[in-house]
Design a protein around this motif. Structure first.
Motif, short mmCIF file in Angstrom:
data_model
loop_
_atom_site.label_atom_id
_atom_site.label_comp_id
_atom_site.label_asym_id
_atom_site.label_seq_id
_atom_site.Cartn_x
_atom_site.Cartn_y
_atom_site.Cartn_z
N UNK A 144 0.84 -1.21 0.00
CA UNK A 144 0.00 0.00 0.00
C UNK A 144 0.87 1.26 0.00
N UNK A 145 1.94 1.24 0.78
CA UNK A 145 2.82 2.42 0.86
C UNK A 145 3.57 2.64 -0.45
N UNK A 146 3.95 1.56 -1.12
CA UNK A 146 4.64 1.72 -2.41
C UNK A 146 3.71 2.37 -3.43
N UNK A 147 2.46 1.93 -3.45
CA UNK A 147 1.48 2.51 -4.39
C UNK A 147 1.23 3.98 -4.05
N UNK A 148 1.03 4.27 -2.76
CA UNK A 148 0.76 5.65 -2.35
C UNK A 148 1.98 6.54 -2.62
N UNK A 149 3.18 6.03 -2.37
CA UNK A 149 4.39 6.81 -2.61
C UNK A 149 4.51 7.17 -4.09
N UNK A 150 4.20 6.22 -4.95
CA UNK A 150 4.28 6.46 -6.39
C UNK A 150 3.24 7.48 -6.84
N UNK A 151 2.00 7.31 -6.35
CA UNK A 151 0.95 8.23 -6.75
C UNK A 151 1.23 9.64 -6.25
N UNK A 152 1.78 9.75 -5.03
CA UNK A 152 2.13 11.07 -4.49
C UNK A 152 3.23 11.73 -5.32
N UNK A 153 4.16 10.93 -5.85
CA UNK A 153 5.22 11.49 -6.68
C UNK A 153 4.66 12.09 -7.96
N UNK A 154 3.66 11.43 -8.55
CA UNK A 154 3.03 11.97 -9.76
C UNK A 154 2.20 13.21 -9.43
N UNK A 155 1.57 13.21 -8.26
CA UNK A 155 0.81 14.40 -7.86
C UNK A 155 1.74 15.60 -7.67
N UNK A 156 2.92 15.36 -7.07
CA UNK A 156 3.89 16.43 -6.88
C UNK A 156 4.42 16.93 -8.23
N UNK A 157 4.65 16.00 -9.17
CA UNK A 157 5.11 16.40 -10.50
C UNK A 157 4.08 17.27 -11.19
N UNK A 158 2.82 16.88 -11.10
CA UNK A 158 1.75 17.65 -11.73
C UNK A 158 1.65 19.05 -11.11
N UNK A 159 1.79 19.12 -9.78
CA UNK A 159 1.72 20.42 -9.10
C UNK A 159 2.87 21.31 -9.53
N UNK A 160 4.07 20.74 -9.69
CA UNK A 160 5.22 21.53 -10.13
C UNK A 160 5.04 22.04 -11.56
N UNK A 161 4.43 21.22 -12.40
CA UNK A 161 4.18 21.64 -13.78
C UNK A 161 3.18 22.78 -13.81
N UNK A 162 2.09 22.65 -13.05
CA UNK A 162 1.07 23.71 -13.00
C UNK A 162 1.64 25.00 -12.43
N UNK A 163 2.56 24.88 -11.47
CA UNK A 163 3.15 26.08 -10.85
C UNK A 163 4.22 26.72 -11.71
N UNK A 164 4.61 26.06 -12.80
CA UNK A 164 5.65 26.61 -13.66
C UNK A 164 7.06 26.37 -13.17
N UNK A 165 7.23 25.45 -12.21
CA UNK A 165 8.56 25.19 -11.67
C UNK A 165 9.45 24.42 -12.62
N UNK A 166 8.87 23.82 -13.67
CA UNK A 166 9.66 23.06 -14.64
C UNK A 166 9.73 23.78 -15.98
N UNK A 167 9.55 25.08 -15.95
CA UNK A 167 9.65 25.86 -17.17
C UNK A 167 8.32 25.97 -17.91
#
Length: 386
Positions: free
Chosen positions: A67-90
């Protein structure tokens, strides 16, 4: 308020091997889950669980670990999406943006793995933990920490802890829920804090943290890294690895000392703290090539974060203010002129003749703006009309 406490594990040889194998197994599994998530368009955690849970169990992971492996992976994608929306990746279509979007997220073999109370048990008196691994439950794994950290664990530990491996040493990073002190709603004044490179912090109450020692330390580390990298021998690479993060640890220690000094003084005098908002400054300023190393090694964000959480623990009000023109504005008459800033260290007002240290003048401007921001943001105390 959530704080983290880092605990050093001292496992025996067999225990260390089991912990290392566990981290590599769960992170290998996380990479597989990440590939599945990328293939299916990063579904929600519940959907991702339906695609991956059975396979993770077949790989030897326990129910909670899966369960933790799945949640950790999903949280990583959520963080990536948030960084993209915030413009942190250009901007969309930039090289960095395309690189982040075009491939699955990967996890390092020693990346952190979350543990909850079903997988991890603490024995505070014995200074040991019982922890789940792929080789079975490990009992009586010794740990070491300071008396203050142990007391925080006893009284405030709540939630998960992350197991990490750093240079062959294992740590548990535990989350603690620490109560905040009552906020001082009526500060007597505000202490303006001007952040910089020559002076790490200059406060309007007279405190100054010179950056000479820290800058010398950074230059020594930079010169040593260049020499070792140019040499390129096995012993040079071994020394580089041994000295890795040395500069970061020293900088964090200095920032802790500076922030504690400022917050303690503000708490003692019943004052608030006015801190300049420097977000995005590295994108705004343009410097010569020789100055870029100093700018990008400037740890103003870390110092601000330390000031913020220490102020919350002490009940000291902290506000962020706009730093525009604080170095060009006279703190006595308010006159703004670029020529007021004679050089890095000197401020001389062209209107009233006020002469002062440039950082001291800026800190007083920040203090005045902090009081204005605090007054504007407080709730109205005017009684309601009957």
């Amino acid at each position: 308020m959530k704080l983290v406490t880092q605990i050093k594990l001292m496992p025996e040889a067999a225990q260390a091997a089991a912990l290392s194998a566990t981290l590599r197994t769960v992170n290998e599994a996380a990479n597989w889950v990440s590939g599945v998530a990328f293939e299916h368009g990063c579904p929600r955690e519940y959907e991702l669980r339906k695609h991956t849970y059975a396979e993770l169990k077949a790989r030897g992971l326990g129910a909670q670990a899966a369960q933790h492996v799945i949640k950790k992976t999903r949280d990583a994608y959520a963080a990536l999406k948030a960084n993209i929306w915030a413009g942190n990746l250009g901007k969309p279509g930039s090289k960095r943006w395309i690189k982040a979007e075009s491939k699955p997220i990967t996890f390092r073999p020693e990346a952190a793995q979350p543990y909850d109370d079903r997988c991890l048990a603490w024995q505070y008196d014995a200074l040991t933990v019982s922890i789940w691994t792929t080789a079975g439950r490990l009992k009586n794994v010794r740990f070491s920490c300071s008396p203050g950290a142990l007391n925080m664990l006893r009284e405030h530990r709540k939630g998960e802890a992350d197991l990490i491996e750093r240079d062959g040493v294992f740590y548990l990073v535990a989350v603690c829920e620490v109560p905040e002190a009552p906020l001082n709603e009526a500060p007597s004044a505000f202490v303006g804090v001007d952040l910089g490179i020559v002076n790490i912090a200059t406060a309007s109450n007279g405190y100054r943290a010179a950056g000479r020692g820290l800058n010398r330390h950074r230059k020594r580390q930079l010169d040593l890294r260049r020499k070792l990298q140019a040499k390129g021998t096995k012993s040079a690479k071994r020394l580089l690895k041994k000295r890795s993060r040395k500069e970061a640890r020293h900088t964090a220690n200095v920032n802790h000392i500076v922030s504690k000094t400022i917050v303690t003084a503000a708490e003692r005098t019943g004052s608030g703290i006015a801190l300049e908002n420097l977000k995005g400054i590295r994108d705004r300023v343009r410097l010569r090539k020789a100055q870029r190393t100093d700018l990008h090694s400037w740890s103003f964000h870390q110092l601000g974060a330390f000031l913020e959480y220490k102020a919350r623990r002490a009940g000291v009000p902290l506000v962020y203010v706009d730093p525009a023109y604080t170095s060009q504005q006279c703190s006595v008459c308010g006159h703004i002129d670029r020529k007021n800033r004679v050089d890095q260290a000197t401020f001389a007002c062209r209107a009233c003749g006020f002469l002062a240290d440039a950082d001291d003048n800026a800190s007083h401007n920040l203090a005045a703006r902090g009081e204005t921001v605090w007054t504007a943001g407080r709730e109205s105390r005017v009684p309601a009309t009957p």
